[in-house]
Design a protein around this motif. Structure first.
Motif, short mmCIF file in Angstrom:
data_model
loop_
_atom_site.label_atom_id
_atom_site.label_comp_id
_atom_site.label_asym_id
_atom_site.label_seq_id
_atom_site.Cartn_x
_atom_site.Cartn_y
_atom_site.Cartn_z
N TYR A 162 0.72 -1.17 -0.10
CA TYR A 162 -0.11 0.02 0.10
C TYR A 162 0.94 1.14 0.08
N SER A 163 2.11 1.24 -0.70
CA SER A 163 2.91 2.46 -0.32
C SER A 163 2.30 3.45 -1.16
N ASP A 164 1.44 3.27 -2.33
CA ASP A 164 0.81 4.38 -3.23
C ASP A 164 -0.20 5.16 -2.38
N VAL A 165 -0.77 4.50 -1.42
CA VAL A 165 -1.57 5.39 -0.57
C VAL A 165 -1.42 5.55 0.83
N PHE A 166 -0.37 5.10 1.43
CA PHE A 166 0.02 5.00 2.75
C PHE A 166 0.08 6.25 3.34
N ASP A 167 0.57 7.20 2.84
CA ASP A 167 0.83 8.69 3.16
C ASP A 167 -0.70 9.27 3.72
N GLN A 168 -1.64 8.66 2.80
CA GLN A 168 -3.05 9.68 2.93
C GLN A 168 -3.64 9.19 4.17
N TYR A 169 -3.15 7.82 4.81
CA TYR A 169 -3.64 7.40 6.10
C TYR A 169 -2.76 7.88 7.37
N PHE A 170 -1.39 8.00 6.84
CA PHE A 170 -0.36 8.08 7.97
C PHE A 170 -0.09 9.60 8.25
N ARG A 171 -0.44 10.51 7.80
CA ARG A 171 -0.26 11.89 7.89
C ARG A 171 -0.90 12.43 9.13
N CYS A 172 -0.62 13.34 9.90
CA CYS A 172 -0.91 13.89 11.17
C CYS A 172 -0.36 15.18 11.40
N GLU A 173 -1.05 16.09 11.24
CA GLU A 173 -0.49 17.40 11.43
C GLU A 173 -0.90 17.93 12.69
N GLY A 174 -0.19 18.89 13.30
CA GLY A 174 -0.26 19.30 14.81
C GLY A 174 0.74 18.71 15.73
N GLN A 175 0.90 19.50 17.10
CA GLN A 175 1.66 19.01 18.05
C GLN A 175 1.34 17.53 18.65
N VAL A 176 2.23 16.45 18.42
CA VAL A 176 1.94 15.38 19.24
C VAL A 176 1.64 15.38 20.50
N ARG A 177 0.50 14.93 21.09
CA ARG A 177 0.35 14.81 22.41
C ARG A 177 0.65 13.54 22.81
N ILE A 178 0.15 12.50 22.29
CA ILE A 178 0.78 11.05 22.71
C ILE A 178 1.23 10.29 21.36
N TYR A 179 2.43 9.76 21.76
CA TYR A 179 3.07 8.85 20.64
C TYR A 179 2.53 7.35 21.09
N HIS A 180 2.44 6.71 19.85
CA HIS A 180 1.92 5.21 19.94
C HIS A 180 3.17 4.22 19.19
N GLY A 181 3.70 3.78 19.80
CA GLY A 181 4.71 2.85 18.92
C GLY A 181 4.45 1.65 18.67
N ASN A 182 3.43 1.43 17.89
CA ASN A 182 2.64 0.17 17.77
C ASN A 182 3.62 -0.70 16.98
N CYS A 183 3.22 -1.84 16.68
CA CYS A 183 4.14 -2.77 16.06
C CYS A 183 5.65 -2.69 16.21
N ASN A 184 5.96 -2.41 17.61
CA ASN A 184 7.27 -2.29 18.19
C ASN A 184 8.34 -1.33 17.72
N THR A 185 7.69 -0.06 16.98
CA THR A 185 8.24 0.80 16.49
C THR A 185 8.91 1.94 17.46
N PRO A 186 9.96 2.22 17.38
CA PRO A 186 10.77 3.22 18.23
C PRO A 186 10.22 4.18 18.53
N ILE A 187 9.85 5.07 19.56
CA ILE A 187 9.37 6.22 19.80
C ILE A 187 10.35 7.41 19.93
N PRO A 188 10.15 8.56 19.21
CA PRO A 188 11.17 9.49 19.29
C PRO A 188 11.53 9.92 20.67
N GLU A 189 13.01 10.20 20.83
CA GLU A 189 13.32 10.82 22.07
C GLU A 189 13.11 12.11 22.20
N ASP A 190 12.83 12.80 23.38
CA ASP A 190 12.58 14.08 23.68
C ASP A 190 13.74 15.00 22.89
#
Length: 226
Positions: free
Chosen positions: A198-226
């Motif tokens: 689904y690389s052709d449409v992925f970013d349409q779902y993944f896009r999120c604008e604004g100041q992140v209030r909660i990060y969710h490291g689903n599927c064992n994805t590393p969460i950004p450091e402060d």
């Protein structure tokens, strides 16, 4: 005040309520007693004491960037009849799951990306208005095995993500039951579906604008450091 609940006791109460839906939304091939805990949020209003009227349920793989009190304030934004606050799924997982329904209904918004589509929900952050869940005749009807069967047949639905699948399917039929949280309250980081067709449409779902209030490291994805 901290109250600890025994997981086995909760599962014992849950099992009769959610047993019928497990075969539709569990990874296993059958209905497993242990799987019931993945449906805790679905029937929380049935097993928690009546004096508990609101609950926030969150996954463990989260990182808060703001005070959880601000998230609790979202309950005040629930329209009449709404029972659950939940953010959209940020991958095309339900575009995939609903493939047959989408093929038979080419004009549908089911599985389409935001802002106009219905991408489904992610249950990593949940606001459960237990009092509204108890009072909602519609919501409690949807827990009945016959209604679950009816909807899964209509949407040709077979999932493996527990409560998230149930809320997603119900949301396609009855969006009025849900208050959609902004993506910044559940900024999912998993990109599994980008590399799986689904690389052709992925970013349409993944896009999120604004100041992140909660990060969710689903599927064992590393969460950004402060």
């Amino acid at each position: 005040q901290v109250i600890v609940h025994d997981v086995n006791e909760l599962t014992e109460k849950l099992f009769p309520i959610v047993e019928a839906m497990q075969k539709h939304f569990s990874a296993g091939s059958g209905t497993y007693y242990s799987d019931s805990i993945f449906f805790l949020s679905v029937a929380m209003h049935r097993i928690m004491p009546k004096e508990i009227t609101q609950i926030i349920q969150v996954d463990l793989d989260l990182k808060f960037k703001t005070n959880i009190r601000d998230l609790f304030d979202e309950f005040d934004n629930f329209p009449e009849g709404t029972v659950i606050g939940i953010a959209r799924e940020m991958q095309p997982v339900y575009r995939h799951t609903f493939w047959q329904y989408r093929r038979e209904n080419p004009q549908t918004k089911v599985g389409d990306p935001p802002p106009d589509g219905l991408p489904g929900f992610n249950s990593g952050v949940l606001l459960l208005n237990l009092e509204a869940m108890r009072q909602s005749k519609l919501y409690n009807q949807l827990l009945e095995p016959s209604m679950v069967q009816k909807l899964t047949e209509k949407y040709h639905f077979k999932g493996h993500l527990g409560d998230q699948d149930f809320f997603t399917m119900v949301g396609m039929e009855h969006p009025e039951l849900f208050h959609v949280l902004d993506c910044t309250w559940n900024r999912q980081l998993c990109t599994w579906w980008r590399e799986h067709g689904y690389s052709d449409v992925f970013d349409q779902y993944f896009r999120c604008e604004g100041q992140v209030r909660i990060y969710h490291g689903n599927c064992n994805t590393p969460i950004p450091e402060d």
